[in-house]
Design a protein around this motif. Structure first.
Motif, mmCIF file in Angstrom:
data_model
loop_
_atom_site.group_PDB
_atom_site.id
_atom_site.type_symbol
_atom_site.label_atom_id
_atom_site.label_comp_id
_atom_site.label_asym_id
_atom_site.label_seq_id
_atom_site.Cartn_x
_atom_site.Cartn_y
_atom_site.Cartn_z
ATOM 1 N N ASN A 76 0.772 -1.255 0.050
ATOM 2 C CA ASN A 76 0.026 -0.035 0.035
ATOM 3 C C ASN A 76 0.706 1.367 0.217
ATOM 4 O OD1 ASN A 76 -2.162 -1.592 0.046
ATOM 5 N ND2 ASN A 76 -2.505 -1.848 2.408
ATOM 6 N N PHE A 77 1.508 1.523 -1.134
ATOM 7 C CA PHE A 77 2.302 2.679 -1.259
ATOM 8 C C PHE A 77 1.961 3.438 -2.616
ATOM 9 C CE2 PHE A 77 4.695 -0.672 1.338
ATOM 10 C CZ PHE A 77 5.106 0.412 2.382
ATOM 11 N N VAL A 78 2.539 4.531 -3.062
ATOM 12 C CA VAL A 78 2.509 5.065 -4.377
ATOM 13 C C VAL A 78 3.571 4.167 -4.983
ATOM 14 C CG1 VAL A 78 2.896 7.271 -5.602
ATOM 15 C CG2 VAL A 78 1.973 7.259 -3.148
ATOM 16 N N LYS A 79 3.100 3.891 -6.400
ATOM 17 C CA LYS A 79 4.074 3.137 -7.230
ATOM 18 C C LYS A 79 5.096 4.134 -7.751
ATOM 19 C CE LYS A 79 3.156 -0.671 -8.612
ATOM 20 N NZ LYS A 79 3.881 -2.079 -7.927
ATOM 21 N N SER A 80 5.928 3.662 -8.314
ATOM 22 C CA SER A 80 7.051 4.451 -9.149
ATOM 23 C C SER A 80 6.110 5.046 -10.271
ATOM 24 C CB SER A 80 8.195 3.805 -9.449
ATOM 25 O OG SER A 80 8.051 2.628 -10.299
ATOM 26 N N LEU A 81 6.695 6.026 -10.625
ATOM 27 C CA LEU A 81 5.898 6.805 -11.794
ATOM 28 C C LEU A 81 5.995 5.926 -13.239
ATOM 29 C CD1 LEU A 81 4.542 9.464 -12.310
ATOM 30 C CD2 LEU A 81 6.466 10.461 -12.988
ATOM 31 N N ARG A 82 4.763 5.431 -13.782
ATOM 32 C CA ARG A 82 4.947 5.075 -15.238
ATOM 33 C C ARG A 82 5.003 5.974 -16.154
ATOM 34 N NH1 ARG A 82 1.314 0.431 -18.035
ATOM 35 N NH2 ARG A 82 1.679 0.921 -19.748
ATOM 36 N N THR A 83 6.042 5.882 -17.113
ATOM 37 C CA THR A 83 6.344 7.002 -18.173
ATOM 38 C C THR A 83 6.227 6.379 -19.436
ATOM 39 O OG1 THR A 83 8.582 6.467 -18.062
ATOM 40 C CG2 THR A 83 7.894 7.959 -16.234
ATOM 41 N N CYS A 84 6.189 7.540 -20.204
ATOM 42 C CA CYS A 84 6.445 7.281 -21.804
ATOM 43 C C CYS A 84 7.719 6.870 -22.052
ATOM 44 C CB CYS A 84 5.820 8.445 -22.411
ATOM 45 S SG CYS A 84 6.599 9.864 -22.253
ATOM 46 N N ASN A 85 8.178 6.962 -23.447
ATOM 47 C CA ASN A 85 9.567 6.557 -23.941
ATOM 48 C C ASN A 85 10.356 7.878 -24.152
ATOM 49 O OD1 ASN A 85 9.291 3.834 -23.807
ATOM 50 N ND2 ASN A 85 8.237 3.910 -26.008
ATOM 51 N N PHE A 86 9.742 9.001 -24.021
ATOM 52 C CA PHE A 86 10.470 10.419 -24.252
ATOM 53 C C PHE A 86 11.181 10.307 -25.478
ATOM 54 C CE2 PHE A 86 10.585 9.507 -19.706
ATOM 55 C CZ PHE A 86 9.893 10.831 -18.804
ATOM 56 N N CYS A 87 10.204 9.883 -26.466
ATOM 57 C CA CYS A 87 10.846 9.884 -27.831
ATOM 58 C C CYS A 87 11.380 10.986 -28.522
ATOM 59 C CB CYS A 87 9.795 9.194 -28.593
ATOM 60 S SG CYS A 87 8.047 9.743 -28.829
ATOM 61 N N LYS A 88 10.911 12.134 -28.174
ATOM 62 C CA LYS A 88 11.268 13.644 -28.729
ATOM 63 C C LYS A 88 12.275 13.995 -27.950
ATOM 64 C CE LYS A 88 6.701 14.562 -30.748
ATOM 65 N NZ LYS A 88 5.539 15.254 -30.619
ATOM 66 N N GLY A 89 12.957 13.491 -26.754
ATOM 67 C CA GLY A 89 13.950 14.131 -26.154
ATOM 68 C C GLY A 89 13.605 14.177 -24.640
ATOM 69 N N ALA A 90 14.813 14.224 -23.666
ATOM 70 C CA ALA A 90 14.617 14.413 -22.346
ATOM 71 C C ALA A 90 14.144 15.780 -22.102
ATOM 72 C CB ALA A 90 15.942 14.088 -21.589
ATOM 73 N N GLU A 91 14.627 16.743 -22.620
ATOM 74 C CA GLU A 91 14.458 18.081 -22.192
ATOM 75 C C GLU A 91 12.693 18.329 -22.721
ATOM 76 O OE1 GLU A 91 15.602 20.191 -19.921
ATOM 77 O OE2 GLU A 91 17.561 18.674 -19.572
ATOM 78 N N GLN A 92 12.831 18.227 -24.043
ATOM 79 C CA GLN A 92 11.317 18.595 -24.733
ATOM 80 C C GLN A 92 10.333 17.951 -23.852
ATOM 81 O OE1 GLN A 92 11.505 18.281 -29.221
ATOM 82 N NE2 GLN A 92 9.230 18.407 -29.298
ATOM 83 N N GLU A 93 10.360 16.812 -23.405
ATOM 84 C CA GLU A 93 9.259 15.971 -22.903
ATOM 85 C C GLU A 93 9.221 15.939 -21.417
ATOM 86 O OE1 GLU A 93 8.229 12.153 -24.767
ATOM 87 O OE2 GLU A 93 7.946 13.183 -26.803
ATOM 88 N N GLY A 94 10.272 16.579 -20.783
ATOM 89 C CA GLY A 94 10.133 16.933 -19.575
ATOM 90 C C GLY A 94 10.708 15.527 -18.667
ATOM 91 N N MET A 95 11.507 14.970 -19.068
ATOM 92 C CA MET A 95 12.212 13.892 -18.193
ATOM 93 C C MET A 95 12.688 14.405 -16.802
ATOM 94 S SD MET A 95 15.377 11.235 -18.964
ATOM 95 C CE MET A 95 14.635 10.675 -20.359
ATOM 96 N N PRO A 96 13.425 15.653 -16.767
ATOM 97 C CA PRO A 96 13.585 15.837 -15.570
ATOM 98 C C PRO A 96 12.579 16.292 -14.355
ATOM 99 C CG PRO A 96 15.095 16.958 -17.236
ATOM 100 C CD PRO A 96 14.021 16.314 -17.736
ATOM 101 N N VAL A 97 11.360 16.425 -14.974
ATOM 102 C CA VAL A 97 10.516 16.661 -14.140
ATOM 103 C C VAL A 97 9.589 15.427 -13.803
ATOM 104 C CG1 VAL A 97 8.147 17.651 -14.096
ATOM 105 C CG2 VAL A 97 9.643 19.039 -15.083
ATOM 106 N N ALA A 98 9.698 14.520 -14.466
ATOM 107 C CA ALA A 98 9.248 13.080 -14.372
ATOM 108 C C ALA A 98 10.073 12.575 -13.269
ATOM 109 C CB ALA A 98 9.234 12.218 -15.477
ATOM 110 N N ILE A 99 11.706 12.723 -13.517
ATOM 111 C CA ILE A 99 12.577 12.102 -12.236
ATOM 112 C C ILE A 99 12.275 12.746 -11.109
ATOM 113 C CG2 ILE A 99 14.935 12.099 -11.729
ATOM 114 C CD1 ILE A 99 15.321 11.629 -14.614
ATOM 115 N N GLU A 100 12.051 14.099 -11.069
ATOM 116 C CA GLU A 100 11.896 14.783 -9.666
ATOM 117 C C GLU A 100 10.468 14.244 -8.960
ATOM 118 O OE1 GLU A 100 12.099 17.112 -6.250
ATOM 119 O OE2 GLU A 100 13.795 16.219 -7.548
ATOM 120 N N LEU A 101 9.464 14.246 -9.579
ATOM 121 C CA LEU A 101 8.213 13.903 -9.367
ATOM 122 C C LEU A 101 8.247 12.506 -8.670
ATOM 123 C CD1 LEU A 101 5.241 14.471 -8.974
ATOM 124 C CD2 LEU A 101 4.500 13.563 -11.244
ATOM 125 N N ASN A 102 8.905 11.284 -9.323
ATOM 126 C CA ASN A 102 8.852 10.004 -8.964
ATOM 127 C C ASN A 102 9.820 9.971 -7.704
ATOM 128 O OD1 ASN A 102 8.680 7.120 -9.598
ATOM 129 N ND2 ASN A 102 11.036 7.409 -9.185
#
Length: 213
Positions: A76-102
């Motif tokens: 009974n915990f929050v799961k790790s963030l399910r994500t897309c493949n960031f196919c257009k690039g880390a910065e354009q699709e917000g990978m740093p934001v996803a990492i921080e949110l997770n």
């Protein structure tokens, strides 16, 4: 009769990157702690379930993390963030934001397992609209959804509660939503049912009582 030591289930993945991948070094380390007859369970949330002796848990986690594996509690915990493949690039699709949110939310205790998801564009490969909490990057901002449900006759898309917010606003909003669920959710009440009972408008009010600067 000698009492057997308790086994603990651990959720493992390769972290947030360009798709759900494991490298050879990570696979070798995982195999070190498996017997020949052991099996790995691959979940729909981009995690491997792995059992380890309770006394070895801390040591194994450190070994896994040393090769770039991320470890999370199961239950009974929050799961790790399910994500897309960031196919257009880390910065354009917000990978740093996803990492921080997770980093901020994964592993928090909640009434029932909570599934958050993220996608970097409206195509929605991370399936944010059919998970408990969903985040979709839209141009230069982020949309936040709650109450999605992927399975059952009552399956539905989540309801948008914030639009075009910036990362700090997003983090604080998700933190508040999870805290509200942890405080007001009933025992064994999943998030979809909680949202229907508590009310989307009430959840929204939690996000606007103290306006973001």
């Amino acid at each position: 009769m000698e009492q057997q030591e308790k086994m603990v289930k651990l959720a493992v993945n390769g972290g947030i990157s360009f798709g759900s991948k494991l490298n050879a070094k990570q696979l070798v380390v995982i195999a070190e702690y498996m017997l020949e007859e052991d099996e790995l369970e691959l979940t729909t949330f981009q995690q491997l379930y792995f059992e380890v002796l309770e006394s070895d848990l801390e040591f194994v986690q450190k070994k896994f993390e040393a090769v770039g594996l991320s470890c999370y509690p199961v239950g009974n915990f929050v799961k790790s963030l399910r994500t897309c493949n960031f196919c257009k690039g880390a910065e354009q699709e917000g990978m740093p934001v996803a990492i921080e949110l997770n980093h901020r939310i994964a592993g928090k205790a909640v009434p029932v397992t909570l599934r958050p998801a993220y996608t970097g564009c409206p195509i929605g490969c991370g399936e944010p609209l059919v998970n408990d909490i969903g985040v979709m990057k839209m141009k230069n901002g982020y949309n936040l959804y709650v109450g999605g449900k992927a399975k059952g006759l009552d399956a539905q898309a989540g309801t948008i509660v914030m639009e075009q917010v910036q990362p700090v606003q997003l983090y604080e909003a998700v933190d508040k939503i999870i805290a509200t669920y942890a405080e007001h959710g009933k025992k064994r009440e999943n998030f979809f049912k909680f949202v229907n009972r508590y009310g989307v408008e009430n959840l929204k009010s939690q996000l606007t009582d103290n306006p973001f600067e």
